[in-house]
Design a protein around this motif. Structure first.
Motif, PDB file in Angstrom:
ATOM      1  N   GLY A   1     -14.794  -7.145   5.001  1.00  0.00           N
ATOM      2  CA  GLY A   1     -14.458  -7.591   6.343  1.00  0.00           C
ATOM      3  C   GLY A   1     -12.969  -7.726   6.624  1.00  0.00           C
ATOM      4  N   LYS A   2     -12.154  -7.010   5.888  1.00  0.00           N
ATOM      5  CA  LYS A   2     -10.702  -7.106   6.077  1.00  0.00           C
ATOM      6  C   LYS A   2     -10.269  -6.276   7.286  1.00  0.00           C
ATOM      7  CE  LYS A   2      -9.470  -8.032   1.280  1.00  0.00           C
ATOM      8  NZ  LYS A   2      -9.280  -9.437   1.473  1.00  0.00           N
ATOM      9  N   LYS A   3      -9.226  -6.732   7.929  1.00  0.00           N
ATOM     10  CA  LYS A   3      -8.648  -6.017   9.065  1.00  0.00           C
ATOM     11  C   LYS A   3      -7.731  -4.915   8.539  1.00  0.00           C
ATOM     12  CE  LYS A   3      -8.652 -10.072  12.090  1.00  0.00           C
ATOM     13  NZ  LYS A   3      -9.924  -9.801  12.648  1.00  0.00           N
ATOM     14  N   ASN A   4      -7.440  -3.944   9.408  1.00  0.00           N
ATOM     15  CA  ASN A   4      -6.589  -2.817   9.011  1.00  0.00           C
ATOM     16  C   ASN A   4      -5.247  -3.293   8.466  1.00  0.00           C
ATOM     17  OD1 ASN A   4      -8.599  -1.104   9.800  1.00  0.00           O
ATOM     18  ND2 ASN A   4      -7.597  -0.422  11.671  1.00  0.00           N
ATOM     19  N   LYS A   5      -4.651  -4.278   9.114  1.00  0.00           N
ATOM     20  CA  LYS A   5      -3.344  -4.782   8.672  1.00  0.00           C
ATOM     21  C   LYS A   5      -3.444  -5.404   7.286  1.00  0.00           C
ATOM     22  CE  LYS A   5       0.640  -7.522  10.099  1.00  0.00           C
ATOM     23  NZ  LYS A   5       1.381  -6.930   9.018  1.00  0.00           N
ATOM     24  N   GLU A   6      -4.499  -6.166   7.042  1.00  0.00           N
ATOM     25  CA  GLU A   6      -4.694  -6.783   5.726  1.00  0.00           C
ATOM     26  C   GLU A   6      -4.831  -5.715   4.633  1.00  0.00           C
ATOM     27  OE1 GLU A   6      -7.115 -10.892   6.596  1.00  0.00           O
ATOM     28  OE2 GLU A   6      -8.217  -9.007   6.852  1.00  0.00           O
ATOM     29  N   ILE A   7      -5.586  -4.670   4.950  1.00  0.00           N
ATOM     30  CA  ILE A   7      -5.774  -3.588   3.978  1.00  0.00           C
ATOM     31  C   ILE A   7      -4.451  -2.875   3.728  1.00  0.00           C
ATOM     32  CG2 ILE A   7      -6.968  -1.413   3.504  1.00  0.00           C
ATOM     33  CD1 ILE A   7      -9.255  -2.488   5.327  1.00  0.00           C
ATOM     34  N   ALA A   8      -3.713  -2.631   4.794  1.00  0.00           N
ATOM     35  CA  ALA A   8      -2.418  -1.961   4.667  1.00  0.00           C
ATOM     36  C   ALA A   8      -1.483  -2.780   3.779  1.00  0.00           C
ATOM     37  CB  ALA A   8      -1.803  -1.743   6.048  1.00  0.00           C
ATOM     38  N   ASP A   9      -1.428  -4.076   4.009  1.00  0.00           N
ATOM     39  CA  ASP A   9      -0.572  -4.947   3.194  1.00  0.00           C
ATOM     40  C   ASP A   9      -1.036  -4.963   1.739  1.00  0.00           C
ATOM     41  OD1 ASP A   9       0.878  -5.545   5.468  1.00  0.00           O
ATOM     42  OD2 ASP A   9      -0.093  -7.485   5.800  1.00  0.00           O
ATOM     43  N   LEU A  10      -2.334  -5.041   1.540  1.00  0.00           N
ATOM     44  CA  LEU A  10      -2.907  -5.097   0.197  1.00  0.00           C
ATOM     45  C   LEU A  10      -2.619  -3.822  -0.606  1.00  0.00           C
ATOM     46  CD1 LEU A  10      -4.816  -6.752  -1.718  1.00  0.00           C
ATOM     47  CD2 LEU A  10      -6.680  -5.415  -0.751  1.00  0.00           C
ATOM     48  N   LEU A  11      -2.735  -2.676   0.073  1.00  0.00           N
ATOM     49  CA  LEU A  11      -2.581  -1.400  -0.626  1.00  0.00           C
ATOM     50  C   LEU A  11      -1.179  -0.797  -0.506  1.00  0.00           C
ATOM     51  CD1 LEU A  11      -5.993   0.286   0.307  1.00  0.00           C
ATOM     52  CD2 LEU A  11      -5.401  -0.991  -1.764  1.00  0.00           C
ATOM     53  N   GLY A  12      -0.313  -1.451   0.282  1.00  0.00           N
ATOM     54  CA  GLY A  12       1.041  -0.946   0.451  1.00  0.00           C
ATOM     55  C   GLY A  12       1.091   0.351   1.249  1.00  0.00           C
ATOM     56  N   LEU A  13       0.200   0.477   2.236  1.00  0.00           N
ATOM     57  CA  LEU A  13       0.149   1.672   3.073  1.00  0.00           C
ATOM     58  C   LEU A  13       0.423   1.295   4.526  1.00  0.00           C
ATOM     59  CD1 LEU A  13      -3.134   3.218   1.614  1.00  0.00           C
ATOM     60  CD2 LEU A  13      -0.797   3.989   1.168  1.00  0.00           C
ATOM     61  N   ALA A  14       0.720   2.288   5.338  1.00  0.00           N
ATOM     62  CA  ALA A  14       0.935   2.059   6.767  1.00  0.00           C
ATOM     63  C   ALA A  14      -0.402   1.743   7.436  1.00  0.00           C
ATOM     64  CB  ALA A  14       1.571   3.288   7.406  1.00  0.00           C
ATOM     65  N   GLU A  15      -0.362   0.895   8.438  1.00  0.00           N
ATOM     66  CA  GLU A  15      -1.576   0.525   9.159  1.00  0.00           C
ATOM     67  C   GLU A  15      -2.216   1.747   9.819  1.00  0.00           C
ATOM     68  OE1 GLU A  15      -3.046  -2.824  12.394  1.00  0.00           O
ATOM     69  OE2 GLU A  15      -1.013  -2.926  11.602  1.00  0.00           O
ATOM     70  N   THR A  16      -1.397   2.679  10.289  1.00  0.00           N
ATOM     71  CA  THR A  16      -1.947   3.902  10.892  1.00  0.00           C
ATOM     72  C   THR A  16      -2.685   4.747   9.852  1.00  0.00           C
ATOM     73  OG1 THR A  16       0.184   5.008  10.590  1.00  0.00           O
ATOM     74  CG2 THR A  16      -0.253   4.041  12.760  1.00  0.00           C
ATOM     75  N   THR A  17      -2.216   4.719   8.628  1.00  0.00           N
ATOM     76  CA  THR A  17      -2.901   5.435   7.543  1.00  0.00           C
ATOM     77  C   THR A  17      -4.275   4.817   7.315  1.00  0.00           C
ATOM     78  OG1 THR A  17      -0.804   5.963   6.477  1.00  0.00           O
ATOM     79  CG2 THR A  17      -2.786   6.090   5.103  1.00  0.00           C
ATOM     80  N   ILE A  18      -4.338   3.512   7.332  1.00  0.00           N
ATOM     81  CA  ILE A  18      -5.617   2.815   7.144  1.00  0.00           C
ATOM     82  C   ILE A  18      -6.582   3.195   8.262  1.00  0.00           C
ATOM     83  CG2 ILE A  18      -6.767   0.559   7.002  1.00  0.00           C
ATOM     84  CD1 ILE A  18      -4.928   1.344   4.567  1.00  0.00           C
ATOM     85  N   LYS A  19      -6.095   3.155   9.499  1.00  0.00           N
ATOM     86  CA  LYS A  19      -6.946   3.497  10.644  1.00  0.00           C
ATOM     87  C   LYS A  19      -7.462   4.932  10.518  1.00  0.00           C
ATOM     88  CE  LYS A  19      -7.211   3.458  15.639  1.00  0.00           C
ATOM     89  NZ  LYS A  19      -6.563   3.177  16.895  1.00  0.00           N
TER      90      LYS A  19
END
Length: 190
Positions: free
Chosen positions: A142-160
């Motif tokens: 249930g993580k948000k895109n921003k949380e995943i981006a921060d966790l994995l060190g990736l851009a939020e657009t990459t996550i989306k």
């Protein structure tokens, strides 16, 4: 209906802001994930959930909820999602979305057999490793895109992009609803 649900419902009838806030905080993120599995767009999913909460607040004194409050919320949201899909002329030929709604509403007699679980595992295995990791973080945890981006060190657009890619692949292989089954089963075991 549980005592806590009855209390929240009675408080809602009186337009109690604390009860509404509790309901919103308790279910909003889960409902967004649920709606997103229908419309495959996080912003549209959020809009649908918010519209439902506005409706609940506006009609609090006249709501007729005979089943569980959770069941009412997810069934109402499912209907709103299906209306959107109908307007887009998208059909749910295999009733996968009905199956998902039953899972989220907490109906216990929904049968999930080994074949279905195997289909899920096979569909997940088709995803590239990073894509699978991202979709599991989003849907199961249930993580948000921003949380995943921060966790994995990736851009939020990459996550989306990866989430959209995963949904596309899973639609081709299976249905995203089964991801929710894993989350729901783990949630029930806690």
């Amino acid at each position: 209906m549980e005592d806590k649900e009855i209390f929240v419902l009675k408080s809602l009838y009186k337009r109690d802001r604390k009860a509404f806030r509790y309901l919103y905080e308790q279910y909003f993120s889960k409902m967004v994930l649920f709606a997103e599995s229908y419309v495959y767009d996080e912003e549209e999913a959020k809009d649908l959930v918010q519209d439902l909460f506005f409706y609940i607040w506006d009609h609090a004194d006249s709501l007729l909820i005979n089943s569980s409050l959770k069941g009412y919320l997810f069934t109402s949201l499912r209907n709103r999602c299906l209306n959107v899909l109908r307007d887009r002329k998208i059909l749910d030929c295999r009733n996968d979305k009905l199956f998902e709604a039953q899972l989220f509403a907490g109906i216990e007699n929904v049968g999930i057999d080994e074949v279905v679980e195997k289909r899920l595992q096979n569909a997940l295995n088709v995803l590239p490793d990073k894509c699978r990791e991202i979709i599991l973080l989003k849907v199961v945890e249930g993580k948000k895109n921003k949380e995943i981006a921060d966790l994995l060190g990736l851009a939020e657009t990459t996550i989306k992009t990866q989430v959209q890619r995963a949904y596309r692949i899973l639609r081709e292989q299976l249905i995203p609803v089964l991801l929710f089954f894993i989350w729901l089963r783990n949630d029930r075991e806690l």
